[in-house]
Design a protein around this motif. Structure first.
Motif, mmCIF file in Angstrom:
data_model
loop_
_atom_site.group_PDB
_atom_site.id
_atom_site.type_symbol
_atom_site.label_atom_id
_atom_site.label_comp_id
_atom_site.label_asym_id
_atom_site.label_seq_id
_atom_site.Cartn_x
_atom_site.Cartn_y
_atom_site.Cartn_z
ATOM 1 N N UNK A 30 -4.496 -9.328 -6.806
ATOM 2 C CA UNK A 30 -5.358 -10.341 -6.204
ATOM 3 C C UNK A 30 -4.560 -11.356 -5.374
ATOM 4 N N UNK A 31 -3.424 -11.783 -5.899
ATOM 5 C CA UNK A 31 -2.632 -12.794 -5.183
ATOM 6 C C UNK A 31 -2.172 -12.276 -3.817
ATOM 7 N N UNK A 32 -1.784 -10.992 -3.748
ATOM 8 C CA UNK A 32 -1.358 -10.412 -2.465
ATOM 9 C C UNK A 32 -2.528 -10.274 -1.502
ATOM 10 N N UNK A 33 -3.685 -9.941 -2.049
ATOM 11 C CA UNK A 33 -4.864 -9.764 -1.185
ATOM 12 C C UNK A 33 -5.194 -11.090 -0.506
ATOM 13 N N UNK A 34 -5.145 -12.167 -1.274
ATOM 14 C CA UNK A 34 -5.402 -13.497 -0.703
ATOM 15 C C UNK A 34 -4.408 -13.802 0.415
ATOM 16 N N UNK A 35 -3.110 -13.629 0.108
ATOM 17 C CA UNK A 35 -2.127 -14.077 1.102
ATOM 18 C C UNK A 35 -2.135 -13.183 2.336
ATOM 19 N N UNK A 36 -2.392 -11.900 2.164
ATOM 20 C CA UNK A 36 -2.454 -11.014 3.337
ATOM 21 C C UNK A 36 -3.614 -11.401 4.259
ATOM 22 N N UNK A 37 -4.715 -11.794 3.659
ATOM 23 C CA UNK A 37 -5.876 -12.202 4.465
ATOM 24 C C UNK A 37 -5.514 -13.430 5.307
#
Ligand code: ATP
Ligand code: MG
Ligand code: MG
Ligand code: MG
Length: 475
Positions: A3-10
């Motif tokens: 989840x943390x990577x998904x947020x930052x990639x967005x």
């Protein structure tokens, strides 16, 4: 992808495309006393769309904490029953304030999903508003989605522009068509494509809504073009995470799997697929974030929504065998999952835990007696029967059972509740106490300076204005 990577990639993706990263705004909207909770990423930008607020940027992106319980958008009843709904969830969004429009919005959405996140293109579908040939052409010609996977939606229910794919903030004002992106989780899951009779199943999941604010709707229902068309998008983080983690339910993503394990530890329920664990994991997020944003449990307005969610969670724990506080013990697990992304949550861990504990202690005093009465009443009903409004009211009045909690128990056992009868009993009691002059109904509280009058589930007024919520797309 976690989840943390998904947020930052967005955020990184849209930052590279010239967007300013804007922090999540509180769950209690600061700029809109007519809205109960922040239910989408656009809430903090509402005045920018209306032209009464200006920002130093014309492209923005955010990860917004949202709550859909109470008010216009209410998914409380969906939690525990669908794979895709939460009360509290995070919405990934990007905005154009009079800058780019449909083409960039859809092309970037496609690029992000298929290139950055690597989703298989052949599992994606899009809907467009019936009359929106421009969006249809962008999907089929520019992006190259096969025409059979671009679905025109718009059934004119209730008027020309009333449709699932036409977004309106209110009866008049900025509005426009939207285009939604769906993911096909596979034919082993029940459900049909958007627009089909089986669309509510869990197979085709809506992940991203791109709204094109293009018109100004006038009081007579006609529309004129806006001088500066805007874009407003929202994608559910948990729904995207489910796809990226190759699971079919939001409740199986990393963040939820850990919360569900914690709920299992505290309730002693070892069946990790038990829907009550999903409800508890969902509700600990909603309740904790509401308290972090200053809402306190009460019998009115926003505080009553919080109390209802807490009691609903406790009832599910009770169903699993809990007879003393367990819910507040999950706060530390939530902080472990979400404290880094939301430092306020970590900072307020103690007060959140204490607030929930106090509520739990109080409700555990009455829940057993209330459940015994409810069990007995339901046992006496014929299959598929209706619980009387008087009983539901007694449970509310004497044992602190919110109506939606009673309705949830009934639904689990295929009964319904006479909600109109409940309202009648509630009003009769108010009239009686008024007539007896025993006490004055204190139905007004002050919340953040706004006077909140709670008059039932669908009639909340704040400072005299009827709470409408924000209309996203007719769903
Ligand atoms: P649905 O039809 O599935 O209820 P919606 O049309 O109400 O979703 P929108 O108002 O368009 O949703 O919000 C934009 C996006 O936010 C959705 O496409 C979805 O990914 C996400 N979303 C909406 N409601 C929820 C919810 N209750 N829990 C988790 N994610 C949600
Ligand atoms: Mg939608
Ligand atoms: Mg929808
Ligand atoms: Mg919805």
């Amino acid at each position: 992808m976690q989840v943390a990577d998904i947020r930052s990639k967005f955020l990184e993706f849209f930052e590279q495309k010239g967007h300013t990263i804007v922090r999540s705004s509180p769950l209690v909207p600061g700029n809109d006393p007519t809205l109960m909770f922040t239910n989408s990423g656009m809430v903090q930008f509402k005045d920018v769309f209306l032209g009464t607020d200006k920002r130093p940027y014309n492209r923005a992106t955010s990860v917004q904490a949202c709550l859909r319980a109470g008010g216009k958008h209410n998914d409380l009843e969906n939690v525990g029953y669908t794979a895709r709904h939460h009360t509290f969830f995070e919405m990934l969004g990007n905005w154009s304030f009079g800058d780019y429009f449909k083409r960039e919005s859809l092309k970037w959405a496609w690029e992000l999903l298929t290139v950055v996140y690597g989703l298989p293109a052949d599992k994606l579908l899009a809907t467009v508003y019936m009359e929106d040939d421009e969006a249809y052409d962008i999907w089929t010609k520019d992006i190259g989605l096969p025409p059979e996977r671009v679905i025109r939606i718009g059934d004119n229910k209730g008027g020309r522009y009333m449709s699932d794919n036409f977004w309106m903030m209110a009866d008049t004002g900025p509005c426009g068509p939207c285009s939604e992106i769906f993911y096909d989780h596979g034919d082993h899951i029940w459900g049909g494509p958007p627009g089909s009779p089986e669309e509510d199943g869990d197979r085709f999941i809506e992940i991203w809504n791109n709204v094109f604010m293009q018109f100004n709707m006038l009081a007579d229902g006609s529309v004129e073009p806006l001088p500066a068309p805007c874009v407003d998008t929202g994608m559910g983080l948990e729904r995207l995470a489910a796809i990226l983690q190759h699971v079919h339910s939001n409740y199986e993503i990393d963040l939820f799997a850990n919360l569900i394990k914690a709920a299992s530890r505290e309730t002693g329920c070892t069946d990790l697929k038990n829907p009550s664990l999903n409800v508890i994991a969902d509700h600990i997020r909603a309740c904790s974030f509401l308290i972090v944003d200053g809402v306190i449990p009460s019998n009115e307005g926003r505080g009553y929504v919080l109390r209802r969610i807490i009691r609903r969670a406790i009832r599910h724990g009770y169903k699993l065998g809990c007879r003393k506080p367990f819910f507040s013990k999950l706060v530390k697990d939530l902080v472990k999952e979400m404290g880094a992304a939301y430092p306020d949550l970590a900072a307020k861990e103690a007060i959140v835990t204490q607030t929930l504990y106090t509520e739990e202690e109080r409700f555990f005093e009455t829940i057993a007696n209330g459940m015994d009465i409810l069990d007995a009443e339901l046992a006496a009903l014929p299959a598929g029967g209706t619980l009387s409004g008087d009983v539901a009211f007694k449970l509310h009045d004497t044992f602190g059972f919110p109506l939606d909690l009673t309705a949830d128990v009934c639904r689990e056992r295929d009964f319904t509740v006479d909600e109109a009868g409940f309202d009648t009993a509630m009003n009769a009691q108010k009239d009686a106490s008024r007539a007896a002059g025993k006490f004055k109904m204190n139905a007004s509280i002050s919340y953040d300076g706004a006077k909140t009058d709670f008059q039932g589930y669908s009639h909340l007024t704040i400072d005299g204005a009827k709470v409408t919520g924000i209309y996203i797309d007719g769903v």
